[in-house]
Design a protein around this motif. Structure first.
Motif, PDB file in Angstrom:
ATOM      1  N   PRO A  43       0.714  -1.100   0.015  1.00 22.30           N
ATOM      2  CA  PRO A  43      -0.064  -0.031  -0.092  1.00 22.30           C
ATOM      3  C   PRO A  43       0.898   1.305  -0.070  1.00 22.30           C
ATOM      4  O   PRO A  43       0.286   2.221  -0.286  1.00 22.30           O
ATOM      5  N   GLY A  44       1.900   1.116   0.305  1.00 24.12           N
ATOM      6  CA  GLY A  44       2.857   2.274   0.275  1.00 24.12           C
ATOM      7  C   GLY A  44       2.922   2.800  -1.164  1.00 24.12           C
ATOM      8  O   GLY A  44       3.433   4.089  -1.313  1.00 24.12           O
ATOM      9  N   LEU A  45       2.800   2.268  -2.060  1.00 22.75           N
ATOM     10  CA  LEU A  45       2.832   2.799  -3.454  1.00 22.75           C
ATOM     11  C   LEU A  45       1.519   3.808  -3.790  1.00 22.75           C
ATOM     12  O   LEU A  45       1.479   4.473  -4.976  1.00 22.75           O
ATOM     13  N   LEU A  46       0.535   3.653  -2.897  1.00 22.58           N
ATOM     14  CA  LEU A  46      -0.897   4.437  -3.287  1.00 22.58           C
ATOM     15  C   LEU A  46      -0.635   5.694  -2.679  1.00 22.58           C
ATOM     16  O   LEU A  46      -1.566   6.535  -2.921  1.00 22.58           O
ATOM     17  N   GLY A  47       0.364   6.195  -2.149  1.00 21.12           N
ATOM     18  CA  GLY A  47       0.334   7.480  -1.734  1.00 21.12           C
ATOM     19  C   GLY A  47       1.783   8.106  -1.756  1.00 21.12           C
ATOM     20  O   GLY A  47       2.614   7.587  -2.722  1.00 21.12           O
ATOM     21  N   GLY A  49       5.325   9.535   0.358  1.00 21.04           N
ATOM     22  CA  GLY A  49       6.329   9.789   1.467  1.00 21.04           C
ATOM     23  C   GLY A  49       6.502   8.310   2.015  1.00 21.04           C
ATOM     24  O   GLY A  49       7.070   8.529   3.191  1.00 21.04           O
ATOM     25  N   ASP A  50       6.067   7.219   1.676  1.00 18.61           N
ATOM     26  CA  ASP A  50       6.434   6.258   2.375  1.00 18.61           C
ATOM     27  C   ASP A  50       7.875   5.958   2.184  1.00 18.61           C
ATOM     28  O   ASP A  50       8.680   6.114   1.191  1.00 18.61           O
ATOM     29  N   GLU A  51       8.486   5.287   3.381  1.00 21.29           N
ATOM     30  CA  GLU A  51      10.056   5.483   3.189  1.00 21.29           C
ATOM     31  C   GLU A  51      10.434   4.064   2.331  1.00 21.29           C
ATOM     32  O   GLU A  51      11.585   4.172   1.796  1.00 21.29           O
ATOM     33  N   ALA A  52       9.924   2.930   2.414  1.00 18.06           N
ATOM     34  CA  ALA A  52      10.374   1.857   1.598  1.00 18.06           C
ATOM     35  C   ALA A  52      10.166   2.063   0.042  1.00 18.06           C
ATOM     36  O   ALA A  52      11.158   1.838  -0.760  1.00 18.06           O
ATOM     37  N   VAL A  53       9.054   2.972  -0.062  1.00 20.50           N
ATOM     38  CA  VAL A  53       9.042   3.105  -1.587  1.00 20.50           C
ATOM     39  C   VAL A  53      10.128   4.385  -2.026  1.00 20.50           C
ATOM     40  O   VAL A  53      10.775   4.351  -3.019  1.00 20.50           O
ATOM     41  N   ALA A  54      10.477   5.250  -0.933  1.00 20.74           N
ATOM     42  CA  ALA A  54      11.365   6.354  -1.416  1.00 20.74           C
ATOM     43  C   ALA A  54      12.756   5.524  -1.411  1.00 20.74           C
ATOM     44  O   ALA A  54      13.505   5.835  -2.472  1.00 20.74           O
TER      45      ALA A  54
END
Length: 166
Positions: A43-47, A49-54
């Motif tokens: 779900p980090g891909l849906l917004g 500022g997610d640290e793992a996505v960054a």
């Protein structure tokens, strides 16, 4: 040189992932430094500022060559990959990255999908897309001649581009 494979398959450890790693190995002569299974970012891909996505985005941006691998869904790449690519700034998000579009499908009907759907997005966000997209049949990608023929033709171009980028 840092090499990364980004996998847009909603199933981890998929044939898409295997094909992406194999392509990266054949283009560079070594295993990729990073394999990013986008499904693990969830779900980090849906917004924003997610640290793992960054962290995944930073890994891609610091790579010399990135294979973007996706299965073919409805004649295009997956929504999972689209969500990740949306995290990159237009025009500069993939600056200095040699981007290689790779898609797998069940049959030859969508063979142009990597060049018609994925490559334009990679170019739009600043990737160097001098190599054509590669489409492989998912059930025979490892044994078929297409992968080796692609590498034989395009490895010198990939080598030259990555040498220029350091």
């Amino acid at each position: 040189m840092t090499v990364t494979v980004v996998v847009g398959n909603p199933k981890a450890a998929s044939r898409t992932s295997q094909a992406g790693v194999l392509l990266a190995e054949k283009l560079t002569g070594a295993a990729p430094d990073h394999v990013i299974e986008l499904v693990e970012l969830g779900p980090g891909l849906l917004g924003w500022g997610d640290e793992a996505v960054a962290a995944a985005k930073k890994t891609v941006q610091s790579s010399s060559l990135v294979v973007f691998a996706s299965p073919t869904f409805k004649a295009t790449y997956t929504g999972l990959l689209k969500l990740f690519l949306d995290q990159f700034e237009g025009g500069t998000g993939l600056k200095d990255v040699v981007a290689v579009p790779l898609m797998l499908g069940a049959g030859p009907a969508h063979a142009l999908a990597p060049d018609l759907t994925l490559k334009p997005v990679l170019s739009e966000i600043g990737g160097t897309c001098a190599l054509p997209g590669l489409y492989l049949i998912d059930s025979t990608f490892a044994e078929g001649p297409e992968l080796d023929a692609y590498v034989e033709r395009w490895k010198p171009v990939a080598d030259a581009l990555t040498a220029l980028r350091g």
